[in-house]
Design an enzyme around this catalytic site. Structure first.
Site: not given
Length: 189
Positions: A14, A19, A64, A66, A91, A112
């Site tokens: 990632f 994100h 993560y 969320n 973001d 989220n």
């Protein structure tokens, strides 16, 4: 003490995705102020340091995106800090690539990570620096693909500039009233 939290997803797969722009701003601040992120607690990676004589924590949740609130809520509680001491770097798909916008409070707006923070710290009253990552088509699949991809070569210059401006705004937040910081950085293109 103040806390600056950058939102993102852990793991090398990632790194440098849209994100993870919050992580990149934290990395910039960490490098500029020699604050090593070496401590882990409550599923967060963090480091303690000072900016302009003000003590702070730089934080990357290891949950993560969320579930970001699962890391930040307990960390704030442990250090006896409130939402007033918190600045979140996130973001924002509704902003053009490279534009930043500061907000003093507000709803999650479909983000989220912010939704999780609001749920765990039980307030929408915390400062945010939103970094524009642009918006794809409106399908859910396109959005997921968009936030998990990197920036084009053209976009990267805009993003590098946005990371620098977001870091400067975060530094200003350490010592100035947030409305004043908002006036300066929201007016800047």
């Amino acid at each position: 003490m103040k806390v600056i939290v950058g939102l993102g997803n852990p793991g090398s797969e990632f790194a440098h995705t849209r994100h993870n722009i919050g992580f990149e701003v934290i990395d910039a601040l960490s490098g500029q102020h020699s604050i090593q992120l070496t401590k882990t607690k409550f599923n967060a990676l963090f480091g303690k340091g000072t900016i302009d004589g003000q003590e702070l924590l730089l934080v990357k949740p290891l949950t993560y995106m969320n579930a970001s609130g699962e890391a930040v809520g307990p960390l704030l509680h442990f250090f006896k800090l409130s939402a007033e001491d918190l600045l979140v770097i996130q973001d924002d798909m509704d902003l053009p690539v490279g534009k930043i916008r500061l907000r003093q409070k507000g709803s999650a707006g479909g983000h989220n990570g912010i939704k999780s923070l609001i749920q765990h710290i039980k307030t929408q009253e915390f400062a945010r620096i939103k970094v524009g990552i642009g918006h794809p088509q409106r399908t859910h699949e396109a959005v997921v693909r968009h936030v998990l991809q990197g920036f084009s070569g053209e976009e990267q210059m805009e993003i590098d500039s946005a990371i620098e401006r977001a870091a400067k705004a975060a530094e200003a937040w350490m010592t100035l009233p947030f409305p004043q910081v908002m006036n300066t950085y929201n007016a800047n293109k």
